[in-house]
Design a protein around this motif. Structure first.
Motif, PDB file in Angstrom:
ATOM      1  N   MET A   1     115.707  18.681 108.657  1.00 52.51           N
ATOM      2  CA  MET A   1     114.538  18.142 107.930  1.00 52.51           C
ATOM      3  C   MET A   1     114.895  17.816 106.482  1.00 52.51           C
ATOM      4  O   MET A   1     115.509  18.627 105.793  1.00 52.51           O
ATOM      5  N   LEU A  13     104.818  19.068 103.251  1.00 47.85           N
ATOM      6  CA  LEU A  13     104.978  20.378 102.615  1.00 47.85           C
ATOM      7  C   LEU A  13     103.925  20.571 101.534  1.00 47.85           C
ATOM      8  O   LEU A  13     103.269  21.616 101.451  1.00 47.85           O
ATOM      9  N   PHE A  16     100.583  21.360 103.037  1.00 49.76           N
ATOM     10  CA  PHE A  16     100.498  22.757 103.493  1.00 49.76           C
ATOM     11  C   PHE A  16     100.292  23.696 102.305  1.00 49.76           C
ATOM     12  O   PHE A  16      99.452  24.597 102.337  1.00 49.76           O
ATOM     13  N   ILE A  17     101.075  23.471 101.259  1.00 53.53           N
ATOM     14  CA  ILE A  17     100.994  24.363 100.089  1.00 53.53           C
ATOM     15  C   ILE A  17      99.633  24.249  99.409  1.00 53.53           C
ATOM     16  O   ILE A  17      99.042  25.251  99.011  1.00 53.53           O
ATOM     17  N   ARG A  19      96.816  23.501 100.842  1.00 50.99           N
ATOM     18  CA  ARG A  19      95.843  24.203 101.693  1.00 50.99           C
ATOM     19  C   ARG A  19      95.929  25.712 101.489  1.00 50.99           C
ATOM     20  O   ARG A  19      94.902  26.395 101.359  1.00 50.99           O
ATOM     21  N   ILE A  20      97.160  26.227 101.463  1.00 47.08           N
ATOM     22  CA  ILE A  20      97.329  27.682 101.297  1.00 47.08           C
ATOM     23  C   ILE A  20      96.843  28.124  99.920  1.00 47.08           C
ATOM     24  O   ILE A  20      96.157  29.141  99.787  1.00 47.08           O
ATOM     25  N   GLU A  21      97.142  27.338  98.895  1.00 47.36           N
ATOM     26  CA  GLU A  21      96.703  27.713  97.544  1.00 47.36           C
ATOM     27  C   GLU A  21      95.173  27.720  97.445  1.00 47.36           C
ATOM     28  O   GLU A  21      94.593  28.588  96.793  1.00 47.36           O
ATOM     29  N   LEU A  23      93.084  28.279  99.953  1.00 44.83           N
ATOM     30  CA  LEU A  23      92.620  29.451 100.704  1.00 44.83           C
ATOM     31  C   LEU A  23      92.876  30.743  99.925  1.00 44.83           C
ATOM     32  O   LEU A  23      92.044  31.649  99.905  1.00 44.83           O
ATOM     33  N   ASN A  24      94.033  30.812  99.258  1.00 45.31           N
ATOM     34  CA  ASN A  24      94.331  31.993  98.433  1.00 45.31           C
ATOM     35  C   ASN A  24      93.288  32.161  97.333  1.00 45.31           C
ATOM     36  O   ASN A  24      92.871  33.278  97.032  1.00 45.31           O
TER      37      ASN A  24
ATOM     38  N   ILE B  34      94.819  31.378 106.584  1.00 41.78           N
ATOM     39  CA  ILE B  34      96.107  31.268 105.878  1.00 41.78           C
ATOM     40  C   ILE B  34      97.259  31.453 106.864  1.00 41.78           C
ATOM     41  O   ILE B  34      98.226  30.690 106.868  1.00 41.78           O
ATOM     42  N   VAL B  37      97.737  28.300 108.859  1.00 39.73           N
ATOM     43  CA  VAL B  37      98.426  27.224 108.131  1.00 39.73           C
ATOM     44  C   VAL B  37      99.930  27.500 108.094  1.00 39.73           C
ATOM     45  O   VAL B  37     100.746  26.601 108.327  1.00 39.73           O
ATOM     46  N   TYR B  38     100.296  28.765 107.845  1.00 36.77           N
ATOM     47  CA  TYR B  38     101.728  29.110 107.840  1.00 36.77           C
ATOM     48  C   TYR B  38     102.350  28.861 109.215  1.00 36.77           C
ATOM     49  O   TYR B  38     103.464  28.360 109.321  1.00 36.77           O
ATOM     50  N   ALA B  41     102.849  25.206 109.623  1.00 37.95           N
ATOM     51  CA  ALA B  41     103.992  24.775 108.800  1.00 37.95           C
ATOM     52  C   ALA B  41     105.302  25.153 109.483  1.00 37.95           C
ATOM     53  O   ALA B  41     106.246  24.362 109.545  1.00 37.95           O
ATOM     54  N   LEU B  46     109.164  24.047 108.822  1.00 38.07           N
ATOM     55  CA  LEU B  46     109.303  24.587 107.465  1.00 38.07           C
ATOM     56  C   LEU B  46     109.607  26.092 107.503  1.00 38.07           C
ATOM     57  O   LEU B  46     109.170  26.801 108.414  1.00 38.07           O
ATOM     58  N   MET B  51     108.375  28.988 101.590  1.00 42.31           N
ATOM     59  CA  MET B  51     107.046  28.537 101.164  1.00 42.31           C
ATOM     60  C   MET B  51     106.314  29.614 100.381  1.00 42.31           C
ATOM     61  O   MET B  51     105.714  29.355  99.336  1.00 42.31           O
ATOM     62  N   VAL B  54     107.771  29.799  96.940  1.00 49.31           N
ATOM     63  CA  VAL B  54     107.358  28.676  96.091  1.00 49.31           C
ATOM     64  C   VAL B  54     105.909  28.872  95.617  1.00 49.31           C
ATOM     65  O   VAL B  54     105.597  28.670  94.441  1.00 49.31           O
ATOM     66  N   ILE B  55     105.031  29.310  96.542  1.00 55.55           N
ATOM     67  CA  ILE B  55     103.621  29.518  96.187  1.00 55.55           C
ATOM     68  C   ILE B  55     103.491  30.619  95.134  1.00 55.55           C
ATOM     69  O   ILE B  55     102.723  30.509  94.182  1.00 55.55           O
ATOM     70  N   ARG B  58     104.754  29.194  91.832  1.00 58.47           N
ATOM     71  CA  ARG B  58     103.796  28.259  91.227  1.00 58.47           C
ATOM     72  C   ARG B  58     102.632  28.987  90.551  1.00 58.47           C
ATOM     73  O   ARG B  58     102.028  28.475  89.608  1.00 58.47           O
TER      74      ARG B  58
END
Lengths: 80, 80
Positions: A1, A13, A16-17, A19-21, A23-24, B34, B37-38, B41, B46, B51, B54-55, B58
């Motif tokens: 990939m 990517l 996905f990130i 969406r997760i952020e 939800l977090n 969550i 989603v993982y 991914a 991925l 991930m 990275v989250i 960030r």
């Protein structure tokens, strides 16, 4: 990939990130609400540790809880 | 404070516990989202651990992250 700038994989990517952020953030907001309710309960004179215990016990299976309580008495007896 | 059956305090406690249990359910539901989603991914190839990293990065303050990365290199160097 391949994950490159502007590549499809990069967009996927990012999605996905995002969406997760989101939800977090929602999860964090609910956790804050829960803290507020506990603070309110404490303010009205309730013991928060006892409340947490009751909530945990209510979430347990009845048989598991009975066994847990019985074993706790047995253990207390054993070291008595 | 008296906590008795049908007492005002009991009703108040019940109301606090109901609110917390509802919020706990919402939090659990978001946590499940969550996870989904993982899983999605991961299914698209991925790496979930990367991930998560990275989250986490960030969400960090830029200076703190820079310092953390620099110190990590220093520590790797020190045991090299």
């Amino acid at each position: 990939m391949t994950i490159g700038h502007n590549s499809v994989a990069g967009d996927s990517l990012k999605s996905f990130i995002d969406r997760i952020e989101r939800l977090n953030e929602e999860k964090k907001s609910i956790a804050d609400d829960i803290k507020e309710v506990y603070a309110e309960a404490k303010g009205s004179g309730l013991n928060v540790k006892v409340m947490r215990r009751v909530i945990k016990e209510r979430a347990m299976d009845k048989d598991d809880l009975d066994e847990f309580n019985t074993l706790t008495e047995v253990y207390w007896g054993a070291i008595g």
